[in-house]
Scaffold this motif. Structure first.
Motif, mmCIF file in Angstrom:
data_model
loop_
_atom_site.group_PDB
_atom_site.id
_atom_site.type_symbol
_atom_site.label_atom_id
_atom_site.label_comp_id
_atom_site.label_asym_id
_atom_site.label_seq_id
_atom_site.Cartn_x
_atom_site.Cartn_y
_atom_site.Cartn_z
ATOM 1 N N TYR A 10 0.811 -1.212 0.000
ATOM 2 C CA TYR A 10 0.000 0.000 0.000
ATOM 3 C C TYR A 10 0.851 1.272 0.000
ATOM 4 C CZ TYR A 10 -3.935 -3.048 1.021
ATOM 5 O OH TYR A 10 -4.899 -4.017 0.958
ATOM 6 N N PRO A 11 1.706 1.493 -1.025
ATOM 7 C CA PRO A 11 2.453 2.754 -1.100
ATOM 8 C C PRO A 11 1.498 3.924 -1.321
ATOM 9 C CG PRO A 11 2.694 1.512 -3.145
ATOM 10 C CD PRO A 11 1.967 0.607 -2.176
ATOM 11 N N MET A 12 1.724 5.018 -0.616
ATOM 12 C CA MET A 12 0.777 6.134 -0.645
ATOM 13 C C MET A 12 0.671 6.764 -2.031
ATOM 14 S SD MET A 12 2.923 8.994 1.561
ATOM 15 C CE MET A 12 1.630 10.224 1.380
ATOM 16 N N GLU A 13 1.759 6.715 -2.840
ATOM 17 C CA GLU A 13 1.683 7.322 -4.159
ATOM 18 C C GLU A 13 0.747 6.558 -5.100
ATOM 19 O OE1 GLU A 13 5.535 4.898 -3.880
ATOM 20 O OE2 GLU A 13 4.419 6.360 -2.668
ATOM 21 N N GLN A 14 0.403 5.328 -4.748
ATOM 22 C CA GLN A 14 -0.548 4.559 -5.541
ATOM 23 C C GLN A 14 -1.940 4.548 -4.923
ATOM 24 O OE1 GLN A 14 0.927 0.605 -6.405
ATOM 25 N NE2 GLN A 14 2.967 1.358 -6.958
ATOM 26 N N ALA A 66 6.202 0.914 20.830
ATOM 27 C CA ALA A 66 6.902 0.355 19.670
ATOM 28 C C ALA A 66 7.009 1.460 18.629
ATOM 29 C CB ALA A 66 6.158 -0.854 19.106
ATOM 30 N N LYS A 67 8.151 1.510 17.930
ATOM 31 C CA LYS A 67 8.384 2.564 16.959
ATOM 32 C C LYS A 67 8.252 2.021 15.536
ATOM 33 C CE LYS A 67 11.562 5.122 19.985
ATOM 34 N NZ LYS A 67 12.934 5.669 20.115
ATOM 35 N N GLY A 68 7.855 2.917 14.622
ATOM 36 C CA GLY A 68 7.756 2.536 13.217
ATOM 37 C C GLY A 68 7.109 3.631 12.390
ATOM 38 N N VAL A 69 7.472 3.714 11.117
ATOM 39 C CA VAL A 69 6.926 4.714 10.191
ATOM 40 C C VAL A 69 5.562 4.244 9.696
ATOM 41 C CG1 VAL A 69 7.325 5.899 8.002
ATOM 42 C CG2 VAL A 69 9.250 5.370 9.505
ATOM 43 N N PRO A 70 4.575 5.149 9.559
ATOM 44 C CA PRO A 70 3.263 4.746 9.037
ATOM 45 C C PRO A 70 3.363 4.011 7.706
ATOM 46 C CG PRO A 70 3.130 6.957 9.937
ATOM 47 C CD PRO A 70 4.578 6.569 9.988
ATOM 48 N N VAL A 71 2.429 3.098 7.469
ATOM 49 C CA VAL A 71 2.423 2.272 6.267
ATOM 50 C C VAL A 71 2.155 3.148 5.045
ATOM 51 C CG1 VAL A 71 1.149 0.479 5.023
ATOM 52 C CG2 VAL A 71 1.761 0.147 7.425
ATOM 53 N N GLY A 72 3.002 2.991 4.026
ATOM 54 C CA GLY A 72 2.837 3.690 2.764
ATOM 55 C C GLY A 72 3.719 4.896 2.593
ATOM 56 N N MET A 73 4.359 5.377 3.655
ATOM 57 C CA MET A 73 5.123 6.622 3.563
ATOM 58 C C MET A 73 6.508 6.412 2.976
ATOM 59 S SD MET A 73 4.145 8.748 7.035
ATOM 60 C CE MET A 73 5.073 10.156 6.451
ATOM 61 N N MET A 74 7.185 5.340 3.379
ATOM 62 C CA MET A 74 8.563 5.125 2.935
ATOM 63 C C MET A 74 8.739 3.668 2.504
ATOM 64 S SD MET A 74 10.741 7.200 5.846
ATOM 65 C CE MET A 74 12.275 6.790 5.012
#
Length: 404
Positions: free
Chosen positions: A261-265, A313-321
């Motif tokens: 689920y990349p955000m650009e798509q 717990a740490k982590g970047v939101p899904v789709g951002m990177m």
């Protein structure tokens, strides 16, 4: 600058500074803040201390440094002042420059576009039929506006049909939520969307006879686009539709979702999610987070005041990177205990005077003794509405309670 005369180049720089509220930060290789300048107050970035950890003072840098590539752009990042900025990263020797340019106007305009119909290729046949009806109703509504002078009654009929379709969509979103369970442990939930279609969704199921998965995600924004993305992601988890993924390993699941689920798509939409797997024979809970609020574990029987523990717990939101790696954490759960998993709309409550509800107040409600016959989740919703001063909250109210 672009082979322009110095006077024109200087004028262009001043124009950008005046219209985009330029601010800059310099972070060294040890991720300490070295320098900060520009219009920092515009973004609510005051009181910064040099030679102190940058990520502790600037939470939006968490998980981004060191940079995977340079230059790097992170669009539409919310700032403490409520403004939105495009955040530009540049690596120079052993340091990283972070430049903020105000993008609030562009972000607000993009928000208005998120109500468009959304491609539901990952949804089931039933979802596809629902989208077809919504798009047909939208086209009919547009046609009715053009023909308003000829038939106002036809416009009203079409509008009413569209509202019915949206209500059908809301009912479908609710219908895919799992039923509460009572054995071998209890799981219950409460879901109150802020609009007819919200960006929150959640689920839980047995992966095998020993492993139980539970998860909650929050898509940025509200409306049709956010609701469709949340349903698609939840159906992916519910149907184990991520190839070559061990659903007993939370870090693998989040990494696979980030690839799917990349955000650009997906119309520049991203989402936060917490995913945990409870191993019933040992009581071990393994979990990972993609920018989601930490669940609260309350120990002790419900009739007595308990102790609260945040499952960080740490982590970047899904789709951002792309290619982001997630870390799996562990916690042993000992009975009696209750695990509360929720979206940020449960505790980010604005009071009538404009102040925010304190997290300590939220935790205090969770740890209260609960008399027999009372619902903790209903009491928490009542508390949030009282704090807000209105029945309708600003964001989706989604919470799961697991009792062991």
């Amino acid at each position: 600058m672009l082979d322009l005369p110095a006077r024109i180049s200087e004028w262009l720089l001043l124009l950008v500074k005046s219209q985009r509220a330029v601010a800059h930060l310099l972070v060294d290789a040890e991720q300490a803040l070295v320098n900060a300048g520009g219009d920092l107050e515009h973004y609510g970035l005051t009181g910064l201390r040099s030679r102190h950890a940058a990520c502790e003072q600037l939470p939006f840098l968490e998980g981004l440094l060191p940079l995977p590539e340079s230059p790097f752009l992170l669009r539409s990042m919310g700032m403490p002042s409520g403004r939105v900025a495009d955040v530009h990263f540049f690596t120079e020797e052993d340091a990283t420059w972070v430049v903020l340019l105000d993008a609030t106007a562009e972000h607000d305009e993009a928000q208005k576009m998120q109500q468009k119909a959304y491609d539901m290729t990952l949804l089931s046949e039933r979802e596809a039929r629902l989208i077809t009806r919504l798009e047909a109703a939208h086209k009919e509504l547009t046609l009715a506006h053009r023909e308003l002078a000829e038939s106002r009654e036809a416009l009203l009929v079409t509008h009413n049909r569209l509202q019915q379709e949206l209500r059908d969509a809301e009912r479908y979103v609710r219908a895919i939520l799992p039923a509460p369970i009572a054995e071998p442990f209890a799981v219950d939930w409460l879901f109150v969307p802020s609009t007819e279609l919200g960006g929150d969704s959640f689920g839980y199921h047995w992966i095998d006879p020993e492993h139980f998965a539970l998860y909650l995600l929050d898509v940025c924004g509200h409306g049709v686009g956010a609701a469709l993305l949340s349903v698609a992601a939840i159906n992916t988890l519910r149907s184990n539709a991520l190839l070559h993924t061990d659903f007993r390993q939370p870090d693998e699941v989040l990494a696979a979702l980030n690839q799917a689920y990349p955000m650009e798509q997906h119309n520049d939409l991203y989402f936060t999610i917490w995913y945990g797997v409870y191993h019933r024979p040992t009581g071990r809970l393994r979990y990972a987070s993609a920018g989601h609020p930490p669940p609260i574990l309350v120990s002790g029987p419900r009739r007595e005041r308990g102790d609260a523990y945040a499952l960080q717990a740490k982590g970047v939101p899904v789709g951002m990177m792309p290619a982001t790696r997630y870390r799996c954490e562990e916690r042993m759960l000992f009975s009696p205990a209750r695990l509360f998993l929720f979206s940020d709309g449960v505790y980010e409550i604005h009071r009538p005077d404009g102040s925010m509800l304190e997290e300590a107040d939220f935790e205090e409600v969770l740890t209260r003794a609960v008399p027999d016959g009372k619902s903790e989740l209903d009491e928490l919703l009542h508390f949030a509405r009282n704090a807000h001063g209105a029945e309708v909250l600003e964001d989706d109210f989604s919470i799961i309670k697991m009792t062991i």
